[in-house]
Design a protein around this motif. Structure first.
Motif, PDB file in Angstrom:
ATOM      1  N   ARG A 103      27.691   7.374  36.229  1.00 29.43           N
ATOM      2  CA  ARG A 103      27.743   8.842  36.122  1.00 29.43           C
ATOM      3  C   ARG A 103      26.881   9.494  37.198  1.00 29.43           C
ATOM      4  NH1 ARG A 103      31.947  10.830  34.234  1.00 29.43           N
ATOM      5  NH2 ARG A 103      30.835  12.789  33.842  1.00 29.43           N
ATOM      6  N   GLY A 104      26.890   8.889  38.375  1.00 27.75           N
ATOM      7  CA  GLY A 104      26.243   9.499  39.527  1.00 27.75           C
ATOM      8  C   GLY A 104      24.756   9.220  39.625  1.00 27.75           C
ATOM      9  N   ASP A 105      24.118   9.977  40.488  1.00 27.84           N
ATOM     10  CA  ASP A 105      22.673   9.869  40.707  1.00 27.84           C
ATOM     11  C   ASP A 105      21.953   9.931  39.368  1.00 27.84           C
ATOM     12  OD1 ASP A 105      19.925  10.477  41.352  1.00 27.84           O
ATOM     13  OD2 ASP A 105      20.583  11.143  43.323  1.00 27.84           O
ATOM     14  N   VAL A 106      21.074   8.951  39.118  1.00 31.15           N
ATOM     15  CA  VAL A 106      20.399   8.856  37.828  1.00 31.15           C
ATOM     16  C   VAL A 106      19.581  10.104  37.509  1.00 31.15           C
ATOM     17  CG1 VAL A 106      18.339   7.707  38.764  1.00 31.15           C
ATOM     18  CG2 VAL A 106      18.992   7.332  36.373  1.00 31.15           C
ATOM     19  N   THR A 107      19.123  10.835  38.524  1.00 30.15           N
ATOM     20  CA  THR A 107      18.312  12.017  38.259  1.00 30.15           C
ATOM     21  C   THR A 107      19.112  13.155  37.636  1.00 30.15           C
ATOM     22  OG1 THR A 107      18.611  12.948  40.483  1.00 30.15           O
ATOM     23  CG2 THR A 107      16.751  11.460  40.163  1.00 30.15           C
ATOM     24  N   ARG A 108      20.436  13.040  37.623  1.00 32.80           N
ATOM     25  CA  ARG A 108      21.249  14.035  36.912  1.00 32.80           C
ATOM     26  C   ARG A 108      20.902  14.058  35.423  1.00 32.80           C
ATOM     27  NH1 ARG A 108      25.522  16.352  39.442  1.00 32.80           N
ATOM     28  NH2 ARG A 108      26.216  15.520  41.474  1.00 32.80           N
ATOM     29  N   SER A 109      20.424  12.933  34.904  1.00 34.07           N
ATOM     30  CA  SER A 109      20.102  12.849  33.472  1.00 34.07           C
ATOM     31  C   SER A 109      18.606  12.964  33.195  1.00 34.07           C
ATOM     32  CB  SER A 109      20.621  11.520  32.895  1.00 34.07           C
ATOM     33  OG  SER A 109      19.957  10.411  33.483  1.00 34.07           O
ATOM     34  N   TRP A 110      17.788  13.115  34.229  1.00 34.63           N
ATOM     35  CA  TRP A 110      16.344  13.220  34.030  1.00 34.63           C
ATOM     36  C   TRP A 110      15.981  14.675  33.752  1.00 34.63           C
ATOM     37  CZ3 TRP A 110      13.873   9.816  38.475  1.00 34.63           C
ATOM     38  CH2 TRP A 110      14.196   8.473  38.235  1.00 34.63           C
ATOM     39  N   LYS A 111      15.903  15.029  32.489  1.00 42.52           N
ATOM     40  CA  LYS A 111      15.677  16.425  32.116  1.00 42.52           C
ATOM     41  C   LYS A 111      14.394  16.580  31.309  1.00 42.52           C
ATOM     42  CE  LYS A 111      20.559  17.764  32.078  1.00 42.52           C
ATOM     43  NZ  LYS A 111      21.611  18.491  31.355  1.00 42.52           N
ATOM     44  N   VAL A 112      13.718  17.698  31.524  1.00 42.74           N
ATOM     45  CA  VAL A 112      12.586  18.034  30.665  1.00 42.74           C
ATOM     46  C   VAL A 112      13.133  18.549  29.337  1.00 42.74           C
ATOM     47  CG1 VAL A 112      10.991  18.507  32.550  1.00 42.74           C
ATOM     48  CG2 VAL A 112      12.445  20.345  31.697  1.00 42.74           C
ATOM     49  N   SER A 113      12.279  18.595  28.328  1.00 34.10           N
ATOM     50  CA  SER A 113      12.744  18.901  26.974  1.00 34.10           C
ATOM     51  C   SER A 113      13.340  20.297  26.835  1.00 34.10           C
ATOM     52  CB  SER A 113      11.593  18.732  25.979  1.00 34.10           C
ATOM     53  OG  SER A 113      10.512  19.594  26.317  1.00 34.10           O
ATOM     54  N   SER A 114      12.981  21.210  27.735  1.00 29.41           N
ATOM     55  CA  SER A 114      13.490  22.578  27.629  1.00 29.41           C
ATOM     56  C   SER A 114      14.857  22.769  28.278  1.00 29.41           C
ATOM     57  CB  SER A 114      12.491  23.552  28.267  1.00 29.41           C
ATOM     58  OG  SER A 114      12.270  23.223  29.630  1.00 29.41           O
ATOM     59  N   GLU A 115      15.386  21.725  28.941  1.00 33.44           N
ATOM     60  CA  GLU A 115      16.700  21.833  29.570  1.00 33.44           C
ATOM     61  C   GLU A 115      17.811  21.538  28.567  1.00 33.44           C
ATOM     62  OE1 GLU A 115      17.214  20.500  33.823  1.00 33.44           O
ATOM     63  OE2 GLU A 115      15.425  19.353  33.299  1.00 33.44           O
ATOM     64  N   PRO A 116      18.981  22.150  28.733  1.00 38.38           N
ATOM     65  CA  PRO A 116      20.102  21.871  27.822  1.00 38.38           C
ATOM     66  C   PRO A 116      20.553  20.419  27.926  1.00 38.38           C
ATOM     67  CG  PRO A 116      20.834  23.164  29.706  1.00 38.38           C
ATOM     68  CD  PRO A 116      19.334  23.141  29.759  1.00 38.38           C
ATOM     69  N   ALA A 117      20.967  19.851  26.800  1.00 39.00           N
ATOM     70  CA  ALA A 117      21.357  18.446  26.762  1.00 39.00           C
ATOM     71  C   ALA A 117      22.720  18.204  27.391  1.00 39.00           C
ATOM     72  CB  ALA A 117      21.361  17.940  25.323  1.00 39.00           C
TER      73      ALA A 117
END
Length: 399
Positions: free
Chosen positions: A45-59
């Motif tokens: 699903r692409g660059d792994v940082t696409r899924s690296w989110k802080v808790s305040s970001e939408p899931a």
């Protein structure tokens, strides 16, 4: 050249890199006007940082803040590079490229037929920039936190009586990115003279060791092994020292010479302090840093921060407020460095941090969603038909 195109408006970059180091180099070239095609893995699903989110970001599947740190101005091509048919299409694109950026683990580039030897046969003018963890001959993958530990940065970072600390951003990645930018720029200049491409490699470890700078030479030249000192400087005093003012705010001093120290003491109302034998020269101040810090802390605690800072600035004494990140980004001088803040997915910081006639402020597209430009790129640059696109979509080869 059109002033709004950027210096590298006719340069094509293919980015086969992920996370922060390689993508930072790609964004740099995008900001300088290059066309940057980001090739992403459909299986992950692409660059792994696409899924690296802080808790305040939408899931939900939106562009993450982390991804936005290094992917402005690019086009996303999402494919399965393990399939020969797809490799052939990407080879067609790379045959037209000027620069390829990769961060493959050792051996992966060869398996995917994206190694320099293979690509240089297709395109002898190609500049191939490879970021590795420990060098192309070492099998270990590189991770910034591990490199911070192994290169001595974690040992040095932290308070004197505390434990080792990782720096709060991936600085080893960023330093490696800067070194690769330098290498690619030098290679572009070389190619103008020779017409030949070349392989360039930067390892995270070598970038980290090179960036130890005076901490390394303090040991190599003077035999003094660096130790953890908080924000203090081993060679200069008071430099990096943080003090609290009367209004309970913090400021940092960066005194580089004796004249600045004399001016500081005068502004603090105790000019005679600068004439004391223990503090008169930088060498003496380094020897007596503990006592001097106590003296300065008492004096500075009697002043309001903004008033004192303005006086220090007016008298050319290096000092600054200890800002939070929001405060740092809110500074007027930082505003040209920021991309649009209209939406979270459209926020970012420019990689190009210098001004000049060759670097106009380009209106870059926001970081792309995964596979946003797959069809466009394959049709325009690899001659793929609508029917072929549909077949590959059904086969799970492209997004």
């Amino acid at each position: 050249m059109n002033a709004n195109q950027g210096l590298f408006h006719d340069v094509l970059v293919v980015e086969l890199a992920s996370v922060l180091a390689g993508p930072s180099v790609g964004q740099f070239f995008a900001e300088m006007g290059a066309t940057v095609l980001k090739v992403e893995n459909i299986k992950t699903r692409g660059d792994v940082t696409r899924s690296w989110k802080v808790s305040s970001e939408p899931a939900e599947d939106t562009v993450s803040a982390y991804f936005s740190a290094a992917n402005w101005g690019k086009k996303s091509l999402c494919v399965d590079l393990s399939v020969p048919r797809v490799q052939a299409m990407v080879h067609q694109i790379i045959g037209q490229a000027d620069i390829v950026l990769v961060s493959f683990k050792p051996g992966d580039a060869e398996k995917l037929r994206m190694d320099y030897k293979t690509l240089a046969q297709l395109n002898p003018r190609l500049l191939y920039g490879h970021i590795t963890g420990y060098g192309s001959g070492e099998p270990r993958a590189g991770y910034d936190a591990v490199l911070q530990a192994e290169a001595g940065f974690m040992f040095l970072n932290g308070e004197k009586d505390g434990g080792p600390l990782k720096m709060p951003v991936a600085l080893i990645d960023l330093m490696a990115a800067h070194q690769l930018k330098e290498g690619v720029l030098a290679a572009l200049y070389s190619r103008e003279k020779t017409g030949k491409g070349q392989y360039l490699e930067v390892s995270l470890l070598r970038a980290a060791v090179a960036s130890l700078a005076n901490q390394a030479t303090n040991y190599l030249v003077a035999g003094s092994a660096p130790v953890r000192m908080g924000s203090e400087h081993p060679n200069i005093m008071p430099y990096g020292t943080v003090f609290k003012t009367a209004d309970q705010k913090e400021l940092v001093l960066a005194i580089g010479d004796d004249r600045q120290f004399q001016a500081l003491c005068g502004l603090l109302g105790k000019p005679e302090l600068a004439q004391e034998p223990a503090y008169k020269t930088n060498r003496q101040r380094v020897k007596h840093r503990g006592e001097l810090n106590e003296e300065l802390a008492k004096l500075i605690s009697g002043h309001e921060r903004e008033t004192l800072l303005q006086a220090l600035i007016d008298h050319h004494v290096p000092a600054g407020a200890v800002n939070t990140v929001p405060e740092a980004l809110a500074q007027p001088l930082a505003q040209p460095q920021l991309f649009s803040l209209e939406a979270v997915a459209g926020a970012g910081v420019r990689q190009v941090a210098f001004d000049g006639p060759a670097v106009p402020a380009l209106a870059l597209a926001p970081p792309p969603v995964l596979g946003q430009h797959t069809h466009e790129i394959l049709q325009k640059m690899a001659g793929v038909t609508e029917q072929e696109l549909e077949e590959m979509i059904q086969a799970g080869l492209i997004l």
